[in-house]
Design a protein around this motif. Structure first.
Motif, PDB file in Angstrom:
ATOM      1  N   UNK A  30      51.052  47.002  33.359  1.00  0.00           N
ATOM      2  CA  UNK A  30      50.894  46.852  34.799  1.00  0.00           C
ATOM      3  C   UNK A  30      50.066  45.623  35.126  1.00  0.00           C
ATOM      4  N   UNK A  31      49.026  45.376  34.351  1.00  0.00           N
ATOM      5  CA  UNK A  31      48.156  44.237  34.609  1.00  0.00           C
ATOM      6  C   UNK A  31      48.926  42.921  34.556  1.00  0.00           C
ATOM      7  N   UNK A  32      49.784  42.770  33.560  1.00  0.00           N
ATOM      8  CA  UNK A  32      50.559  41.535  33.455  1.00  0.00           C
ATOM      9  C   UNK A  32      51.534  41.390  34.616  1.00  0.00           C
ATOM     10  N   UNK A  85      41.749  35.954  36.056  1.00  0.00           N
ATOM     11  CA  UNK A  85      41.137  37.024  35.273  1.00  0.00           C
ATOM     12  C   UNK A  85      41.689  37.021  33.854  1.00  0.00           C
ATOM     13  N   UNK A  86      40.783  37.055  32.884  1.00  0.00           N
ATOM     14  CA  UNK A  86      41.177  37.097  31.480  1.00  0.00           C
ATOM     15  C   UNK A  86      40.416  38.223  30.806  1.00  0.00           C
ATOM     16  N   UNK A  92      34.932  41.346  29.742  1.00  0.00           N
ATOM     17  CA  UNK A  92      35.945  40.976  30.717  1.00  0.00           C
ATOM     18  C   UNK A  92      36.959  42.044  31.024  1.00  0.00           C
ATOM     19  N   UNK A  93      36.620  43.313  30.820  1.00  0.00           N
ATOM     20  CA  UNK A  93      37.544  44.378  31.160  1.00  0.00           C
ATOM     21  C   UNK A  93      37.836  44.409  32.652  1.00  0.00           C
ATOM     22  N   UNK A 214      43.410  48.025  31.654  1.00  0.00           N
ATOM     23  CA  UNK A 214      42.961  48.542  32.949  1.00  0.00           C
ATOM     24  C   UNK A 214      41.910  49.638  32.837  1.00  0.00           C
ATOM     25  N   UNK A 215      41.793  50.274  31.680  1.00  0.00           N
ATOM     26  CA  UNK A 215      40.769  51.310  31.514  1.00  0.00           C
ATOM     27  C   UNK A 215      40.080  51.119  30.170  1.00  0.00           C
TER      28      UNK A 215
END
Length: 215
Positions: A30-32, A85-86, A92-93, A214-215
């Motif tokens: 989902x993040x990508x 965001x990386x 960097x979560x 994401x978590x």
């Protein structure tokens, strides 16, 4: 509370390419997909984390309407910064990044309150402004909040559920969540034990893919 795609969301992508209106990305995470400015992915992200951000705001002492407004500002900032965001960076979560944005927006909100005509002022405003972030941090550890992780995972599971046949999903739920033995579930659902194990693995793998980073 409904979190909308910011009107200027497309402009955050280089060259002003419009937001994709359908999920055409092949990325399993989902993040990508959000970083590719997929509108469906953005909607899913806000449904996963919108209630979490809202809760953080409420725990900071914001009233319902103010918490909703600040949540909107948080996700506007997310939309503007997601391309930079990386998650590979130290600390960097995504959740840590989201918490930092939320904390800053809460501070901005109390600064705004202190400047309002007829609002709180003087030492009371300064003390409230200084104490809010510290109090929130004391009451909430957003990076280790099991309830937060569980809520996000539960919502994500409802999304990925649509990608599987009901029997496959039930095999996963009954073995992983319900703790039933594979043989018992296989008998009830008319499946082989091997098929139950495969179903459990497929759904769990998909859930992990969806929530990667994401978590």
């Amino acid at each position: 509370m409904v979190l909308l795609i910011p009107n200027d969301f497309p402009r955050f992508r280089g060259g002003g390419v419009p937001v994709q209106q359908s999920s055409s990305s092949t990325s399993p995470t989902l993040l990508d997909r959000v970083r590719e400015f997929d509108a469906a992915a953005w909607d899913r992200l806000t449904k996963l984390y919108g209630p979490i951000v809202y809760r953080w705001c409420r725990q900071a002492g914001l009233q319902d309407n103010d918490a909703a407004d600040v949540s909107q500002e948080v996700f506007r900032a997310v939309a503007g910064g997601i391309g930079e965001f990386h998650r590979e960076k130290p600390g960097g979560g995504f959740r840590a990044w989201l918490w930092t944005i939320t904390r800053n927006k809460i501070r901005d909100h109390f600064r705004w309150l202190s400047r309002r005509p007829g609002g709180i002022g003087g030492s009371e405003a300064n003390e409230r402004l200084q104490n809010v972030p510290d109090r929130v941090i004391e009451e909430l550890d957003p990076l280790g909040d099991f309830d937060t992780t569980g809520c996000v995972a539960h919502r994500a599971l409802e999304f990925v559920r649509l990608e599987f046949e009901e029997r496959t999903f039930q095999a996963f739920v009954r073995t992983t969540v319900g703790g039933q033995r594979s043989a018992e579930v296989a008998l009830d659902l008319g499946m082989s034990v091997g098929a139950v194990c495969t179903a459990k693995w497929r759904v769990l793998r998909r859930l992990r893919e969806e929530l990667d980073g994401l978590i």
